[in-house]
Design a protein around this motif. Structure first.
Motif, short mmCIF file in Angstrom:
data_model
loop_
_atom_site.label_atom_id
_atom_site.label_comp_id
_atom_site.label_asym_id
_atom_site.label_seq_id
_atom_site.Cartn_x
_atom_site.Cartn_y
_atom_site.Cartn_z
N TRP A 134 0.95 -1.11 -0.11
CA TRP A 134 0.06 -0.11 0.07
C TRP A 134 0.98 1.24 -0.12
O TRP A 134 1.86 1.34 0.72
CB TRP A 134 -1.02 -0.16 1.21
N LEU A 168 0.71 -5.92 2.56
CA LEU A 168 -0.32 -6.93 2.57
C LEU A 168 0.34 -8.26 2.46
O LEU A 168 0.87 -8.31 1.43
CB LEU A 168 -1.42 -6.40 1.72
N LYS A 183 0.25 -12.40 2.36
CA LYS A 183 -0.98 -13.74 2.57
C LYS A 183 -0.02 -14.70 3.31
O LYS A 183 0.98 -15.00 3.01
CB LYS A 183 -1.20 -14.24 1.09
N LEU A 241 -8.58 -12.07 8.40
CA LEU A 241 -7.88 -10.93 8.15
C LEU A 241 -7.15 -10.11 9.49
O LEU A 241 -8.08 -10.26 10.61
CB LEU A 241 -8.55 -9.83 7.62
N GLY A 246 -4.79 -7.29 11.20
CA GLY A 246 -4.27 -5.99 10.97
C GLY A 246 -3.01 -5.65 12.20
O GLY A 246 -3.25 -5.93 13.37
#
Length: 204
Positions: A6, A13, A15, A33, A35
């Motif tokens: 980003w 980000l 995976k 998800l 964060g």
């Protein structure tokens, strides 16, 4: 596997496998998800003093929960022990447009996982001050503030029966909807689930 970067603050980000995701979370079925964020607000006395000054001056510079609405009201949680309840209070304070929500040292950790889930992102919508001592609170909250106490009947009666309990006979009882929360500054002290409000709150 890296999916992309980003542009905002160089956040990345990533995976990961389901196994690794479960190691990062505390729930049996994680939402998929996770964060990692910097805490948006500190718990220091300087920040709290600045907040108090802004509220008293009615300068609407803090992020409110409902559009541009901000109440001249600070919610102070006293002896809140359940993380789910703390999260709900943070979410509700943000939705109501309170200027901030604060927690005394005897409250639950407002940054623990269950509280974060309960608040559903509200930690980033309203200033959250944790671990504020009563010495700091009594030093900052001056006579300009209108102080209100809220405690359920069970804990209220329980504390009155304790040896050496501070008398509350001189405290008037006012319905919450009889108060103009938009004309402050107001400090609403909310007592905990089992302990209720502390003596320091009554003295204040």
């Amino acid at each position: 596997q890296k999916l992309g970067t980003w542009s905002l603050d160089e956040k990345v980000l990533e995976k990961v496998s389901g196994q690794h995701l479960r190691l990062l979370t505390e729930t049996i079925q994680p939402q998929g998800l996770v964060g990692v964020f910097k805490m948006p607000y500190k718990s220091g006395g300087l920040e709290f003093r600045e907040l108090s000054h802004r509220v008293k001056e009615s300068v609407n510079t803090l992020t409110a929960g409902v559009g541009d609405l901000q109440l001249d009201t600070v919610l102070l949680c006293d002896n809140i022990r359940d993380p789910g309840n703390a999260g709900t209070l943070i979410r509700s304070a943000a939705a109501a447009g309170c200027a901030a929500i604060c927690f005394t040292p005897h409250c639950v950790d407002v940054w623990e996982a269950k509280c974060l889930r309960g608040a559903m992102g509200a930690h980033f919508r309203i200033p959250v001050f944790a671990g504020l001592t009563w010495d700091l609170i009594t030093d900052v909250i001056d006579l300009q503030w209108k102080v209100h106490l809220a405690s359920n009947a069970v804990t209220w009666e329980k504390r009155l029966k304790q040896p050496g309990a501070i008398s509350t006979v001189d405290l008037p009882t006012i319905p919450y909807n009889a108060i103009d929360w938009c004309k402050g500054p107001h400090l609403l002290i909310l007592g905990g689930e089992t302990e209720g409000i502390s003596d320091e709150a009554i003295i204040l």
